[in-house]
Design a protein around this motif. Structure first.
Motif, PDB file in Angstrom:
ATOM      1  N   TRP A  89      58.292  34.694  69.877  1.00 14.13           N
ATOM      2  CA  TRP A  89      58.627  34.075  68.596  1.00 14.13           C
ATOM      3  C   TRP A  89      58.033  32.676  68.483  1.00 14.13           C
ATOM      4  O   TRP A  89      57.521  32.285  67.438  1.00 14.13           O
ATOM      5  N   GLU A  90      58.063  31.915  69.574  1.00 11.62           N
ATOM      6  CA  GLU A  90      57.495  30.568  69.545  1.00 11.62           C
ATOM      7  C   GLU A  90      55.985  30.625  69.319  1.00 11.62           C
ATOM      8  O   GLU A  90      55.429  29.809  68.590  1.00 11.62           O
ATOM      9  N   ALA A  91      55.327  31.637  69.923  1.00  8.93           N
ATOM     10  CA  ALA A  91      53.886  31.808  69.715  1.00  8.93           C
ATOM     11  C   ALA A  91      53.606  32.080  68.233  1.00  8.93           C
ATOM     12  O   ALA A  91      52.667  31.548  67.647  1.00  8.93           O
ATOM     13  N   ARG A  92      54.467  32.904  67.639  1.00 13.26           N
ATOM     14  CA  ARG A  92      54.300  33.228  66.227  1.00 13.26           C
ATOM     15  C   ARG A  92      54.441  31.973  65.359  1.00 13.26           C
ATOM     16  O   ARG A  92      53.687  31.752  64.416  1.00 13.26           O
ATOM     17  N   LEU A  93      55.434  31.135  65.690  1.00 12.06           N
ATOM     18  CA  LEU A  93      55.634  29.897  64.933  1.00 12.06           C
ATOM     19  C   LEU A  93      54.429  28.969  65.076  1.00 12.06           C
ATOM     20  O   LEU A  93      54.007  28.331  64.111  1.00 12.06           O
ATOM     21  N   ASN A  94      53.845  28.926  66.288  1.00  6.47           N
ATOM     22  CA  ASN A  94      52.664  28.093  66.509  1.00  6.47           C
ATOM     23  C   ASN A  94      51.475  28.579  65.687  1.00  6.47           C
ATOM     24  O   ASN A  94      50.733  27.786  65.122  1.00  6.47           O
ATOM     25  N   GLN A  95      51.295  29.906  65.631  1.00  4.86           N
ATOM     26  CA  GLN A  95      50.219  30.487  64.817  1.00  4.86           C
ATOM     27  C   GLN A  95      50.387  30.092  63.352  1.00  4.86           C
ATOM     28  O   GLN A  95      49.452  29.734  62.660  1.00  4.86           O
ATOM     29  N   LEU A  96      51.656  30.153  62.904  1.00  3.08           N
ATOM     30  CA  LEU A  96      51.968  29.812  61.517  1.00  3.08           C
ATOM     31  C   LEU A  96      51.630  28.353  61.246  1.00  3.08           C
ATOM     32  O   LEU A  96      51.011  28.013  60.233  1.00  3.08           O
ATOM     33  N   ASP A  97      52.011  27.467  62.208  1.00  2.00           N
ATOM     34  CA  ASP A  97      51.691  26.042  62.099  1.00  2.00           C
ATOM     35  C   ASP A  97      50.191  25.840  61.960  1.00  2.00           C
ATOM     36  O   ASP A  97      49.722  25.099  61.099  1.00  2.00           O
TER      37      ASP A  97
END
Lengths: 109, 109
Positions: A89-97
């Motif tokens: 989930w954190e990786a996904r948030l980073n991609q979104l950022d």
């Protein structure tokens, strides 16, 4: 995975977590483990049985005394489950950022 | 810590863990989340409420649809608890190993 059900269930009780904390400092006999809780021994024994059933502790009889010990493999299993999900989930948030930053840059250019 | 009680309790159910796995891939509406489980919607909603109450997911209304999202902070809390206890015990086992090796060496010398 039935094991994860039982490990998480065992960890959801503060008395059982305190027992694991105590066992993290080394093996202990049942009477010694029970002392700080001021709980009827049969109730306390039930908590120990929950912990032993899911593999978080193991015990063996030494003479007339049953000694309990921490077993870390089930903790590692539960820990890995959580780590995988948190990181995904954190990786996904980073991609979104990163995507939002690119969009912002393109808008400004 | 009441929070840990509730987080571990929430994680002890396979349906709730599957919901978290799905949300690890991105936010989803309730109907989309419910689809793979073939469960009556009120029962499924109860699982979502357990997850939301302990902070593992959060939801917000977007028009007529309620969208759910993973929240990693409680996962990290539970993960840290397990990591601390596992490492403490593993360190103790290593000390014991080192001690036994020293004893063995002294006996052989």
């Amino acid at each position: 995975m039935a094991t994860l059900d039982h490990v998480f269930q065992a960890l959801s009780n503060p008395t059982r977590r305190d027992v694991l904390t105590r066992l993290g400092r080394g093996p202990a006999a049942m009477t010694e483990l029970a002392k700080p809780f001021g709980m009827a021994l049969p109730s306390f024994l039930q908590h120990l049985q929950v912990l032993e059933k899911c593999g978080l502790v193991r015990s063996q009889k030494k003479g007339r005394v049953r000694v309990f010990e921490l077993e870390t493999q089930p903790l590692r299993l539960a820990e890995d489950w959580m780590k995988t999900h948190r990181e995904q989930w954190e990786a996904r948030l980073n991609q979104l950022d990163a995507y939002l930053l690119t969009m912002e840059k393109e808008t400004n250019d």
